[in-house]
Design a protein around this motif. Structure first.
Motif, mmCIF file in Angstrom:
data_model
loop_
_atom_site.group_PDB
_atom_site.id
_atom_site.type_symbol
_atom_site.label_atom_id
_atom_site.label_comp_id
_atom_site.label_asym_id
_atom_site.label_seq_id
_atom_site.Cartn_x
_atom_site.Cartn_y
_atom_site.Cartn_z
ATOM 1 N N LEU A 107 75.770 69.479 58.095
ATOM 2 C CA LEU A 107 75.574 68.318 57.226
ATOM 3 C C LEU A 107 76.670 67.290 57.472
ATOM 4 O O LEU A 107 77.782 67.634 57.884
ATOM 5 N N TYR A 108 76.361 66.042 57.164
ATOM 6 C CA TYR A 108 77.363 64.992 57.284
ATOM 7 C C TYR A 108 77.437 64.230 55.971
ATOM 8 O O TYR A 108 76.456 63.641 55.518
ATOM 9 N N ASP A 109 78.607 64.288 55.349
ATOM 10 C CA ASP A 109 78.901 63.535 54.137
ATOM 11 C C ASP A 109 77.876 63.753 53.025
ATOM 12 O O ASP A 109 77.428 62.809 52.393
ATOM 13 N N ARG A 110 77.497 64.982 52.794
ATOM 14 C CA ARG A 110 76.681 65.299 51.615
ATOM 15 C C ARG A 110 77.414 66.319 50.740
ATOM 16 O O ARG A 110 76.785 67.037 49.971
ATOM 17 N N GLU A 111 78.745 66.349 50.852
ATOM 18 C CA GLU A 111 79.529 67.324 50.099
ATOM 19 C C GLU A 111 79.375 67.140 48.596
ATOM 20 O O GLU A 111 79.259 68.110 47.852
ATOM 21 N N ASN A 112 79.369 65.898 48.139
ATOM 22 C CA ASN A 112 79.259 65.653 46.696
ATOM 23 C C ASN A 112 77.913 66.121 46.158
ATOM 24 O O ASN A 112 77.837 66.758 45.101
ATOM 25 N N GLU A 113 76.846 65.793 46.884
ATOM 26 C CA GLU A 113 75.511 66.199 46.443
ATOM 27 C C GLU A 113 75.352 67.716 46.497
ATOM 28 O O GLU A 113 74.739 68.318 45.613
ATOM 29 N N TYR A 129 64.602 68.422 29.527
ATOM 30 C CA TYR A 129 65.761 67.950 30.284
ATOM 31 C C TYR A 129 65.630 68.376 31.741
ATOM 32 O O TYR A 129 65.238 69.502 32.049
ATOM 33 N N HIS A 130 65.973 67.470 32.641
ATOM 34 C CA HIS A 130 66.006 67.789 34.066
ATOM 35 C C HIS A 130 67.234 67.129 34.669
ATOM 36 O O HIS A 130 67.559 65.968 34.361
ATOM 37 N N HIS A 131 67.911 67.862 35.520
ATOM 38 C CA HIS A 131 69.098 67.321 36.181
ATOM 39 C C HIS A 131 68.665 66.704 37.507
ATOM 40 O O HIS A 131 68.138 67.399 38.375
ATOM 41 N N ASP A 132 68.889 65.405 37.661
ATOM 42 C CA ASP A 132 68.435 64.678 38.846
ATOM 43 C C ASP A 132 69.600 64.435 39.807
ATOM 44 O O ASP A 132 70.684 64.006 39.385
ATOM 45 N N ILE A 133 69.345 64.677 41.091
ATOM 46 C CA ILE A 133 70.303 64.370 42.156
ATOM 47 C C ILE A 133 69.597 63.445 43.134
ATOM 48 O O ILE A 133 68.580 63.810 43.729
ATOM 49 N N LEU A 134 70.126 62.237 43.282
ATOM 50 C CA LEU A 134 69.493 61.215 44.122
ATOM 51 C C LEU A 134 70.286 61.033 45.406
ATOM 52 O O LEU A 134 71.480 60.733 45.370
ATOM 53 N N LEU A 135 69.624 61.219 46.536
ATOM 54 C CA LEU A 135 70.244 60.969 47.835
ATOM 55 C C LEU A 135 70.037 59.505 48.218
ATOM 56 O O LEU A 135 68.911 59.007 48.209
ATOM 57 N N GLU A 136 71.135 58.847 48.559
ATOM 58 C CA GLU A 136 71.088 57.454 48.981
ATOM 59 C C GLU A 136 71.260 57.377 50.499
ATOM 60 O O GLU A 136 71.764 58.304 51.131
ATOM 61 N N ARG A 137 70.871 56.249 51.070
ATOM 62 C CA ARG A 137 71.113 56.045 52.493
ATOM 63 C C ARG A 137 72.606 55.860 52.736
ATOM 64 O O ARG A 137 73.356 55.492 51.825
ATOM 65 N N PHE A 138 73.053 56.112 53.971
ATOM 66 C CA PHE A 138 74.454 55.932 54.314
ATOM 67 C C PHE A 138 74.829 54.450 54.268
ATOM 68 O O PHE A 138 74.013 53.576 54.566
ATOM 69 N N SER A 139 76.081 54.197 53.934
ATOM 70 C CA SER A 139 76.602 52.835 54.039
ATOM 71 C C SER A 139 76.731 52.458 55.517
ATOM 72 O O SER A 139 76.656 53.311 56.417
ATOM 73 N N LYS A 140 76.960 51.168 55.778
ATOM 74 C CA LYS A 140 77.135 50.692 57.154
ATOM 75 C C LYS A 140 78.294 51.418 57.829
ATOM 76 O O LYS A 140 78.181 51.896 58.962
#
Length: 359
Positions: free
Chosen positions: A14-20, A201-212
């Motif tokens: 994985l690359y930079d998905r540690e927080n998620e 209740y549902h816990h949502d985790i949203l993946l965003e696109r990478f920054s520039k």
């Protein structure tokens, strides 16, 4: 290899998905019963889910619901039950799970395998058995990848089953992923007072696109890992064209590094792959109504207002009333191909936007 264009299974891939990843693992460890993993296509939801399930100390099951629907044209309780049970077959079943599953109607044991053999089979009873197993193992995690396809359950109402499990089976966690977020929420109906999951209740985790900046660093590291030299301006241009969508960035890097193509040719190949994806993913949608194709083309060409898109469609295919047009364009939003913000419509994936401009 960072550029491998397949779902990842290990943390180091994985690359930079540690927080998620941390957020998902913490949600499971504190006993959340319903977790939604959301984001547009090709942002790595399946990879993140794979890594989390592989690292968990808890027993887990993953079902690709879209694949299941494509293979069986249904996701009824027998099919989902069969997949759940097949994932438990083998030595673990014999040693740990058999005593819990033996009370479930409609299943039999044969050596190291367990099978559904009767119409009396109850998926609710299977979940109750897994809940008992989870009491000993801390928790059982059941993940439905592309869970919006659960709406094709026929007589099996999965929203009601999940609601029952949330209320009564404290040792189960359900993880639902969905790239067609609108359809997923249409299925779950959290805001419908008459629906089983209303108010849950549902816990949502949203993946965003990478920054520039993150996208550029991803390409640099990937090419360094592959031992392939590229110019800095090529990296910058690739990020400009692919806009932080890790699936396309990975494919671009993989094509360049493995096939030794130049920058322009690699971008052409990414576009060719995108066209293939479109033909596969939304051919049924186009077959249902040719208007979808024209709406997507209009938005890709820069028409962003409701009225302008409708005018373009009318010019190309003739009159359509406001109600029917609204249904069509909102369906495209639900499928995730079009995004609506502040009353304007756009295509969030720049690669697909290029494809739609040409259709």
């Amino acid at each position: 290899m960072l550029f491998l264009p397949y779902p990842k299974t290990r943390r180091e891939e994985l690359y930079d998905r540690e927080n998620e990843l941390k957020e998902l693992e913490e949600a499971i460890s504190r006993g959340e019963r319903l977790v939604l993993l959301l984001g547009m296509r090709r942002l790595g939801k399946s990879s993140l889910l794979n890594v989390a399930l592989n690292e968990l100390p808890n027993p887990s099951v993953k079902i690709d619901v879209r694949k299941t629907y494509s293979e069986y044209s249904s996701v009824n309780r027998y099919i989902i039950g069969k997949i759940l049970l097949s994932s438990l077959s083998g030595k673990k079943l014999v040693e740990e799970v058999k005593s819990f599953l033996s009370r479930v109607r409609g299943i039999t044991f044969s050596g190291m395998k367990v099978e559904i053999t009767s119409k009396d089979f109850s998926i609710t009873e299977l979940l109750e058995a897994l809940n008992e197993y989870g009491r000993e193992r801390g928790r059982v995690v059941i993940a439905f990848d592309e869970a919006q396809y659960l709406r094709f359950g026929g007589a099996t109402k999965y929203d009601g089953i999940i609601a029952y499990a949330m209320d009564n089976l404290e040792n189960l966690t359900f993880i639902l992923t969905g790239s067609e977020v609108g359809l997923l929420f249409d299925f779950l109906k959290f805001d419908n007072p008459e629906a089983p999951l209303f108010g849950r209740y549902h816990h949502d985790i949203l993946l965003e696109r990478f920054s520039k900046e993150l996208s550029e660093e991803f390409l640099r590291r990937g090419f360094e890992e592959a031992g392939f030299s590229v110019r800095e301006e090529e990296i910058e241009d690739a990020v400009e064209e692919l806009d932080g969508i890790v699936g396309w960035l990975s494919l671009y890097g993989y094509i360049r590094a493995t096939r030794k193509l130049n920058h322009e040719k690699a971008l052409e190949e990414v576009l060719k792959e995108a066209k293939s994806v479109i033909n596969t993913e939304i051919s049924r949608l186009f077959a249902y109504s040719p208007r979808y194709r024209i709406i997507l083309k209009a938005v890709a060409l820069g028409y962003s207002r409701w009225s302008d898109i409708k005018d373009y469609l009318t010019l190309k295919l003739g009159y359509i009333n406001d109600s029917n047009f609204s249904i069509l364009i909102e369906n495209l939003v639900k499928y995730g191909y079009v995004e609506k913000k502040e009353g304007r419509y756009t295509i969030p994936d720049p690669v697909l936007a290029k494809v739609f401009r040409e259709i």
